[in-house]
Design an enzyme around this catalytic site. Structure first.
Site, PDB file in Angstrom:
ATOM      1  N   ARG B  25      28.384   7.454  -0.306  1.00 47.64           N
ATOM      2  CA  ARG B  25      27.654   7.347  -1.483  1.00 47.64           C
ATOM      3  C   ARG B  25      27.108   6.348  -2.470  1.00 47.64           C
ATOM      4  O   ARG B  25      26.482   5.945  -3.434  1.00 47.64           O
ATOM      5  CB  ARG B  25      29.081   8.539  -3.097  1.00 47.64           C
ATOM      6  CG  ARG B  25      28.950   9.242  -2.374  1.00 47.64           C
ATOM      7  CD  ARG B  25      29.050  10.273  -3.777  1.00 47.64           C
ATOM      8  NE  ARG B  25      30.645  11.556  -2.767  1.00 47.64           N
ATOM      9  CZ  ARG B  25      31.313  11.979  -3.680  1.00 47.64           C
ATOM     10  NH1 ARG B  25      31.823  11.189  -4.962  1.00 47.64           N
ATOM     11  NH2 ARG B  25      32.078  13.278  -3.222  1.00 47.64           N
ATOM     12  N   ARG B  29      23.980   8.449  -8.320  1.00 47.41           N
ATOM     13  CA  ARG B  29      24.963   8.565 -10.146  1.00 47.41           C
ATOM     14  C   ARG B  29      24.930   6.495 -10.493  1.00 47.41           C
ATOM     15  O   ARG B  29      24.899   6.256 -11.673  1.00 47.41           O
ATOM     16  CB  ARG B  29      25.690   9.001 -10.525  1.00 47.41           C
ATOM     17  CG  ARG B  29      24.953  11.117 -10.496  1.00 47.41           C
ATOM     18  CD  ARG B  29      25.378  11.443 -11.439  1.00 47.41           C
ATOM     19  NE  ARG B  29      27.135  11.769 -11.340  1.00 47.41           N
ATOM     20  CZ  ARG B  29      28.336  12.221 -11.585  1.00 47.41           C
ATOM     21  NH1 ARG B  29      28.091  12.332 -13.238  1.00 47.41           N
ATOM     22  NH2 ARG B  29      29.244  12.825 -11.033  1.00 47.41           N
ATOM     23  N   ARG B  38      17.025  11.563  -9.959  1.00 51.40           N
ATOM     24  CA  ARG B  38      17.715  12.899 -10.360  1.00 51.40           C
ATOM     25  C   ARG B  38      17.536  13.694 -11.426  1.00 51.40           C
ATOM     26  O   ARG B  38      17.178  14.824 -11.258  1.00 51.40           O
ATOM     27  CB  ARG B  38      19.588  12.254 -10.644  1.00 51.40           C
ATOM     28  CG  ARG B  38      20.281  13.469 -10.580  1.00 51.40           C
ATOM     29  CD  ARG B  38      19.869  14.816  -9.560  1.00 51.40           C
ATOM     30  NE  ARG B  38      21.038  16.132  -9.678  1.00 51.40           N
ATOM     31  CZ  ARG B  38      20.610  16.510 -10.492  1.00 51.40           C
ATOM     32  NH1 ARG B  38      19.195  17.025 -10.489  1.00 51.40           N
ATOM     33  NH2 ARG B  38      21.366  18.119 -10.529  1.00 51.40           N
ATOM     34  N   ASP B  75      24.097  17.028   1.681  1.00 53.87           N
ATOM     35  CA  ASP B  75      25.339  16.989   1.127  1.00 53.87           C
ATOM     36  C   ASP B  75      26.394  18.471   2.555  1.00 53.87           C
ATOM     37  O   ASP B  75      25.419  18.364   3.008  1.00 53.87           O
ATOM     38  CB  ASP B  75      25.145  18.478   0.292  1.00 53.87           C
ATOM     39  CG  ASP B  75      26.468  18.820  -0.402  1.00 53.87           C
ATOM     40  OD1 ASP B  75      26.698  17.689  -1.135  1.00 53.87           O
ATOM     41  OD2 ASP B  75      27.596  19.790  -0.341  1.00 53.87           O
ATOM     42  N   TYR B 152      35.545  24.864   2.187  1.00 54.07           N
ATOM     43  CA  TYR B 152      34.181  25.591   0.527  1.00 54.07           C
ATOM     44  C   TYR B 152      33.901  26.888   0.627  1.00 54.07           C
ATOM     45  O   TYR B 152      34.139  27.511  -0.346  1.00 54.07           O
ATOM     46  CB  TYR B 152      33.714  24.306   0.434  1.00 54.07           C
ATOM     47  CG  TYR B 152      33.939  23.070   0.033  1.00 54.07           C
ATOM     48  CD1 TYR B 152      33.981  23.294  -1.009  1.00 54.07           C
ATOM     49  CD2 TYR B 152      34.047  22.298   1.521  1.00 54.07           C
ATOM     50  CE1 TYR B 152      34.215  21.696  -1.910  1.00 54.07           C
ATOM     51  CE2 TYR B 152      34.713  20.862   0.377  1.00 54.07           C
ATOM     52  CZ  TYR B 152      35.143  20.593  -0.478  1.00 54.07           C
ATOM     53  OH  TYR B 152      35.025  19.506  -1.162  1.00 54.07           O
TER      54      TYR B 152
END
Lengths: 345, 345
Positions: B25, B29, B38, B75, B152
């Site tokens: 990552r 952010r 973003r 992702d 998931y």
């Protein structure tokens, strides 16, 4: 020593087969008789602090299944609650506490309150021990281990990865050390009270031990546990102590240094690995996947065989790797016990 | 071979010091330049499927820090999305998908859709590779490993313990096997496309590998990964493959049989244990606690030293044990890189 109960013999380091068996959360929502008692109290804390009812739910699975051990019905957050941190259980969300984030927040904790606060828990222990007197079932007392209890106290509840407490351990080491010191002392006092009330062994649940890096695992899991084990053994030399460092994984060899008599394995632990690194003087306990117990049938049978295989020839206690889940069919539990007790050495 | 980029040399089995470094990552952010990009798109999926923007955020940390590897911004749920399962990202809650619970639900998955759906991702790969042509930075492509993606797809989103998927694996083995087969084939196709577009290595993220018991770990982690590695190596013999079996813990030795060239270690993995059980022909990667990077200062310095110590003398890539968290100070990342690159062999 040969007269000891099967469960205690395993903790004394004796290999026996079939192994003794109990299941984490064996007193719980999968049992209709538990749900009936739970419906009589407004919240979970009330159940933990009403001795008659807490004793009743502790004994229910013993009557139904004849497990080799009964575990006091209580919660790992009794200690922060008894020290004065507010605690609520929100249905479907788990525990909520006003979080401890700095030195000032520690002032809410008052060790002098502990003994009076936990008096109802001790009455539960007395009642259960009396009810078990004519059986070969061992009574297990327990506490949350300091690191895991600190996780909930600092986060203010559950968390996926307990990032806040890990950040505190790195960035505010003095505050975190003070909190841990309070918890070590309170845990020693709490376990001592349980043993004096009748607990025949005690278990330390360190559910979040595995979120720590190896250096922090040594500091916040191994060392506090070692201190608790030393203090309890000093006061009660014949009482064995079980540790459950959940998710400790490859840090398991470090945990041996705590001095515990038994080590619980979580579902992700390879039993063959644990058998290789834990000395035969220490019992292993675990670690069937609770979801295999939900499935039942052939899948359950195969998973039980896989857990048992590496455990032969060493002191061992059958258990799950995590608590029973509510959707478990009680008949599957009966089938599990039958399989374990029929297994050949 | 000596002309190869430092990152690829480690994956070829060469021990070098200081080790190459990148961070999971690293495009995220914690970087103000990421947050600015973003803010220009309505949702996370739009960012992943807009090549100009996805390439930009992939390159931002390379420009700022000069990492040894860039990882495609995408992702792990791109594959189910590309196969036709609806996917939304709910702010603060994570991914949501209509869950797959039985054989009928599998009908929504159409492998014929995959290549066209992922075309924008391949354009991102082409753009990034071109932008990196004058650097020594390696481009990593990636996919979720089949078990984690299935987690998931079956749960319909994230979960603390993925109980539903484990229950399906035990109780509906045929349905689960059919889902896994679809995912193995789709993952091979997806990684093959990324390599043809310019990825110089690929990584398989198996974030939930460790929730499985050892027998299921062999069946649903080791075996599918081995098949993917075999198929990719058959088509692209010089492209190294990294596996990240998160929480695999004591099951790590079993994972060696997958044939990967590099293995990622999560934060709970003891690097000394991994160094002992993973052959020196395979690179290790990891595993600084992201919360130590949040703390910075002395705590960070000590944790970095503890990670590096057992890695000397073997092929190794520095990384975190989990993704960078948003509250990380970008200056701490610069300090980390400086410490790793200044470390003595």
């Amino acid at each position: 020593m040969t007269d000891a109960k099967p469960f205690l013999r395993a903790l004394m380091g004796q290999a026996a087969w079939p192994p003794p068996i109990w299941l984490m959360r064996q007193a719980g929502r999968y049992l209709p008789e538990y749900r009936a008692v739970r419906a009589r109290v407004p919240d979970f804390i009330s159940l933990c602090t009403t001795p008659e009812l807490a004793a009743e739910v502790t004994l229910q699975p013993i009557r139904r299944y004849g497990f080799d051990a009964a575990i006091l019905f209580s919660d790992i957050l009794v200690v922060p609650w008894a020290l004065g941190q507010d605690l609520r259980f929100v249905e479907g969300e788990g525990p909520r506490l006003p979080p401890i984030r700095d030195a000032d927040d520690l002032a809410v904790l008052d060790p002098a309150r502990l003994e009076a606060s936990v008096a109802p828990v001790m009455e539960t222990v007395v009642r259960v021990r009396a009810a078990l007197s004519s059986t070969s079932t061992t009574l297990i007392g327990f506490a949350g281990a300091p690191f895991t209890v600190a996780c909930y106290m600092v986060e203010g509840g559950g968390s996926r990865d307990f990032a806040t407490v890990r950040a505190m351990a790195y960035a505010q080491p003095e505050v975190f050390a003070a909190l841990m010191e309070t918890l070590v002392q309170a845990t020693i006092a709490y376990l001592d009270l349980q043993i004096r009330a009748g607990a025949e062994t005690v278990m330390l649940f360190d559910s979040w031990a595995g979120v720590l890096s190896p250096p922090l695992f040594d500091r916040h899991v191994v060392e506090p546990t070692r201190r608790i084990v030393t203090a309890i053994r000093d006061r009660h030399p014949t009482i064995p102590i079980i540790g459950f460092p959940r998710l400790a994984s490859t840090m398991l060899p470090r945990y041996v240094a705590t001095g515990v008599n038994g080590i619980g394995m979580d579902t992700g632990m390879d039993p063959a690995y644990a058998a290789g690194v834990v000395p035969k003087s220490i019992a292993l306990q675990g670690n069937l996947d609770p979801m295999a117990l939900v499935a039942g049938g052939d899948a359950l049978h195969a998973e039980v065989d896989a857990v048992l295989a590496p455990m032969r020839g060493r002191p061992y206690i059958f258990n799950l790797g995590h608590g029973i889940v509510p959707q478990t069919n009680p008949d599957h539990v009966a089938a599990l016990i039958a399989q374990v007790r029929a297994s050949k050495a």
